[in-house]
Design an enzyme around this catalytic site. Structure first.
Site, PDB file in Angstrom:
ATOM      1  N   GLU A 165      -1.120  34.906 -31.694  1.00  0.00           N
ATOM      2  CA  GLU A 165       0.240  35.683 -31.629  1.00  0.00           C
ATOM      3  C   GLU A 165       0.616  35.972 -32.993  1.00  0.00           C
ATOM      4  O   GLU A 165       1.708  35.988 -33.670  1.00  0.00           O
ATOM      5  CB  GLU A 165       1.184  34.726 -30.866  1.00  0.00           C
ATOM      6  N   GLU A 186      -3.046  30.590 -23.424  1.00  0.00           N
ATOM      7  CA  GLU A 186      -1.663  30.149 -23.211  1.00  0.00           C
ATOM      8  C   GLU A 186      -1.074  30.302 -22.032  1.00  0.00           C
ATOM      9  O   GLU A 186      -0.833  31.525 -21.858  1.00  0.00           O
ATOM     10  CB  GLU A 186      -0.791  30.392 -24.555  1.00  0.00           C
TER      11      GLU A 186
HETATM   12  C1  GAL Z   1       3.738  30.821 -27.645  1.00  0.00           C
HETATM   13  C2  GAL Z   1       3.144  30.286 -29.076  1.00  0.00           C
HETATM   14  C3  GAL Z   1       3.091  28.563 -28.923  1.00  0.00           C
HETATM   15  C4  GAL Z   1       4.480  28.211 -28.562  1.00  0.00           C
HETATM   16  C5  GAL Z   1       4.712  28.516 -27.335  1.00  0.00           C
HETATM   17  C6  GAL Z   1       5.785  28.019 -26.570  1.00  0.00           C
HETATM   18  O1  GAL Z   1       4.267  32.010 -27.868  1.00  0.00           O
HETATM   19  O2  GAL Z   1       1.817  30.615 -29.145  1.00  0.00           O
HETATM   20  O3  GAL Z   1       2.789  28.277 -30.362  1.00  0.00           O
HETATM   21  O4  GAL Z   1       5.397  28.587 -29.303  1.00  0.00           O
HETATM   22  O5  GAL Z   1       4.872  30.092 -27.289  1.00  0.00           O
HETATM   23  O6  GAL Z   1       5.978  28.608 -25.044  1.00  0.00           O
END
Ligand code: GAL
Length: 843
Positions: free
Chosen positions: A441, A516
């Site tokens: 990100e 993710e």
């Molecule tokens: C994402 C990020 C992670 C964590 C996560 C929490 O956007 O890449 O590091 O912050 O959100 O939901």
């Protein structure tokens, strides 16, 4: 072949496998003469102190004559901040722990006169952060990125046969992080000795090709370095051994034809060799076979220089249509993201703790780890190789434009290539590593030039694995053309857009995966009715997630609907220190709504509110298991889905609700069965069926609470498959201590994790018990940490007193180095409960 080479080949072929030069067991991968450099350091903290005060940093701390005998003596790995204290005024985003400061480490050591003439190095697996190193008062070098492994050549600074002093300065005041980074020499340090002509640092690169059950091509590249003063001709041989465990050498199975190489001083030569191995043992998730390649450099007038490389033979295919194939077999990536901390142990690496983490994840059915968002400790890759886990190996959370003032953006211009190369060179022989990630990100994810540059660097160093980047703005990444530079598209969240992406030309033919997913939040053993949040805890019904996330169920639905996706990495496997969403005020959360201004405004308001309230939360709620590693309900959701052949059923909530008689109390069940019937006190509450690809939990939402027994019977294909029972428990009567293992090794590293339960007279856990506990130990051991999995608990992890959280707590012990006998661990309360004790045998 000349006569010398012929003789050498003969010798090597005759060598009994594995016992030459005492190499039957490797201490560690890499050069043969590697000694642990962890013990007996002196440490002192300057700059910001744990209590927030300042301690001026005097000049001259690197000088060898400095009197440091009053500094704290300790062994590495060491995280100077984990003992706390937690301070409410510190940011929850980085764990409310006082990790910012200036740390100095010093160590005295002797290198024997017989080693004069050899090259002597210090290998740091990682140092947080901005490491600067001196030997005998002379500056050796620096490596600022705290997650990179690096080598320092200390040869020119040494006094052989006399006392030497190494001094390391670390500075976390100059570092910013979105999670708890830890602080100090938190990974291992090694003293490495080589011949002047030797295999260079991370100097081997082994790839495999044309893999079948019958044979595999093994290609080897070796970098030989001459750090001597003379032009030399060396013979280089590499033999291959089977290895039962990645450490011990088994049968010798092949060797590369010895090669002769001429190297001038201060230069490096690369050699290539190739062989075909018959009947290779493939590295699979079920039987992760590895080999050890032993490279010997023979140079006239020098002892042989030996270098060991662990590698595996497996075929990776990433397709757009058929998903990910491991050795030709479709393998859905069932992954979790893990931050690097080990809960109450902090960032200090401990192999026993890490093995336990990975074992818990594997038991859940997880087959892959994403090292979010940085290169991991080398031990993670060693364990993944040995345990059969796939790894998404990640480099950065920021590039040129930072998410925070002092994150990687400060280092990017000068260091990105060095850090990226360090990661790829260190990790590229590990069969577990399947994907390189150049970022998470990052703010500049639409930057074509940077994306191309980083991808090219990785391709140059390892063309055998795909390069990915985890996008939270995949549309932007595509539109800008940046994503086109990658081999594989990592997408964080927003999978509702998948149908749109599937119809978009620019998205075609690029394998995509959920780098993710979900970000579901919950507190272990906590259930609310009519609300999801109370007292900075989150209900465990698995119905809460931030605006960018979704339920595990929804992600399973998506994965089922779009089977061409390679799989997912859930955010997160374990709870971790810092980032206590939904009670964190981190502005970078706003980046998840780059294009949605309404949601962004809502979140801005919410963050403002949180900032005003300053919640006590110091660790995350994202984990599928809590900070102790105790499963939350969600664990069973993943287990049911990821291990469909493992008979299991799991009821939530617990069934002890004195205040809820006659109130509606929804019951949810996770099961790997396809149907289940629920019974309350023997009376059926009906059968529920899973619609394939649609339902991932069975829900009885109108059960009226009556104390007694709640039982579920799950079926698969019409047959009873698994059952689970919840019973209303009686009043708190006693404590139970349940060790996860009954033995512990006295190697100063091994740990024994002991679970504490507050129980009724029938040894049933009382699910809301919060008695204050006192832990103690007798015998040759020590309590390393205690915890209870409560994200709002601000008691130091080194405290021997802490309350149970929802009936449970944890104590972690270790044996004194070299001790024998037994250790007794005790727990008691001042609330009159019967105390508990347990015996751990030292192995
Ligand atoms: C994402 C990020 C992670 C964590 C996560 C929490 O956007 O890449 O590091 O912050 O959100 O939901």
């Amino acid at each position: 072949m000349n006569r010398i080479t012929a003789l050498l080949v003969l010798l090597l072929t005759w060598m009994p496998s594995g016992d030459v030069f005492s190499q039957s067991q490797m201490h560690r991968e890499g050069n043969a003469d590697v000694q642990s450099f962890d013990s007996e350091w002196r440490f002192r903290r300057f700059g910001l102190q744990a209590d927030g005060s300042q301690m001026p940093e005097p000049a001259g701390l690197e000088q060898s004559g400095l009197d440091d005998h009053q500094w704290t003596q300790l062994d590495l790995p060491h995280d100077w901040a984990i003992a706390g204290p937690f301070r409410i005024e510190l940011s929850g985003n980085t764990g409310k722990l006082p990790w910012k400061g200036i740390g100095w480490y010093r160590k005295k050591f002797v290198v024997d006169t017989k080693d004069a003439g050899r090259r002597i190095f210090l290998d740091f697996d990682g140092a947080m952060a901005y490491a600067k190193i001196w030997v005998n008062g002379k500056y050796v070098g620096t490596w600022p990125y705290g997650y990179s492994s690096f080598r320092m050549d200390i040869t020119p600074f040494l006094n052989f046969g006399k006392d030497n002093t190494v001094a390391v300065r670390l500075d976390t005041e100059s570092w910013d992080s979105r999670w708890y980074p830890g602080a100090g020499l938190y990974r291992h340090v090694w003293l490495v000795k080589t011949q002047p002509v030797h295999t260079a640092h991370w100097g081997t690169y082994i790839t495999t090709d044309n893999i079948s059950e019958r044979q595999a091509d093994v290609c080897l590249k070796v970098n030989i370095q001459n750090q001597g003063r003379k032009h030399m001709t060396s013979q280089v041989t590499t033999e291959l051994f089977e290895s039962p465990d990645g450490k011990n050498m088994g049968r010798k199975v092949a060797y590369f034809k010895p090669q002769s190489v001429q190297i001038s001083p201060d230069s490096t030569r690369e050699l290539s060799a190739h062989l075909t191995l018959s009947a290779p043992r493939l590295w699979t998730l079920e039987t992760p076979a590895v080999y050890i390649a032993r490279t010997t450099v023979n140079t006239p007038g020098m002892k042989p220089d030996i270098y060991n490389t662990v590698f595996g033979i497996r075929k990776l295919e990433f397709t757009h249509g058929k998903g990910f194939l491991l050795n030709g077999k479709r393998t859905e990536i069932k992954g979790v993201c893990l931050h690097h901390d080990l809960g109450s142990l902090g960032a200090a690496i401990n192999t026993a703790a890490l093995r336990r983490q990975l074992t818990i994840m594997k038991n859940m059915g997880c087959n892959a780890i994403r090292t979010s968002h940085n290169p991991p400790a080398p031990e993670l890759l060693e364990l993944a190789d040995q345990m059969g886990l796939l790894v998404w190996d990640e480099s950065f959370d920021a590039w040129k434009r930072g998410k925070r003032k002092n994150d990687y953006n400060k280092l990017f211009p000068e260091w990105h290539e060095k850090d990226l190369v360090a990661m790829v060179h260190r990790d590229r022989n590990h069969p577990a590593v399947i994907i390189w990630s150049i970022g998470n990100e990052v703010m500049d994810q639409q930057d074509v030039a940077i994306t191309r540059e980083l991808t090219d660097i990785v391709h140059r160093e390892d063309p055998t694995r795909p390069v990915s980047n985890a996008y939270n703005d995949p549309d932007g990444g595509r539109a800008s053309g940046a994503a086109a530079c990658l081999d594989l598209m990592g997408v964080n969240y927003f999978f509702s857009k998948q149908p749109q992406w599937d119809n978009d030309e620019r998205f075609k033919n690029k394998p995509t995966m959920g780098s993710e997913t979900s970000s579901c939040v919950s507190s272990r053993g906590t259930y609310f009715f009519g609300t999801n949040y109370e007292n900075y805890q989150v209900t465990s019904y698995d119905v809460a997630w931030p605006g960018w996330g979704c339920s595990p169920d929804e992600q399973f639905r998506i994965n089922a609907r779009y089977p061409h996706l390679l799989g997912e990495f859930v955010w997160t496997g374990f709870d971790y220190l810092g980032e206590p969403t939904p009670f964190n005020s981190d502005e970078t959360n706003l980046l998840n709504f780059r294009t949605d201004s309404t949601k962004r405004k809502e979140l801005e308001k919410a963050l403002e509110e949180i900032r005003k309230k300053n919640p006590p939360s110091r660790s995350s709620y994202f984990g599928i298991v809590d900070l102790c590693g105790f499963p939350k309900d969600r664990f069973y959701s993943y287990q049911a889905h990821w291990r469909p052949d493992y008979p299991m059923a799991h009821i939530m909530p617990h069934w002890t609700w004195p205040g809820r008689k006659d109130s509606i109390t929804p019951v949810h069940v996770y099961t790997s069965g396809d149907m289940a019937e629920l019974f309350l006190n023997g009376e059926s509450k009906g059968k529920k069926y899973k619609r394939p690809g649609e339902d991932f939990r069975l829900v009885w939402d109108s059960v009226v609470y009556q104390p007694g027994e709640l039982r579920v019977v799950a079926y698969k294909n019409g047959k009873v498959w698994a059952t689970d029972t919840m019973r209303t428990v009686g009043p708190r009567q006693k404590l139970l201590l349940l060790p996860e293992t009954n033995t512990v090794k006295a190697d100063g590293v091994d740990l024994c994790y002991i679970k504490l339960l507050v129980c009724d007279e029938n040894n049933r856990m009382v699910p809301d018990a919060s008695d204050n506990l006192n832990f103690s130990i007798e015998g040759p051991g020590e309590i390393v940490a205690t915890d209870n999995g409560d994200a709002t608990c601000l008691i130091s992890f080194s405290s021997l007193v802490r309350p149970a959280y929802n009936g449970m707590a944890q104590v972690i012990i270790k044996a004194k180095k070299g001790a024998g006998g037994k250790i007794k661990v005790l727990a008691q309360t001042d609330t009159g409960l019967k105390k508990a004790e347990t015996i751990i045998n030292i192995k």
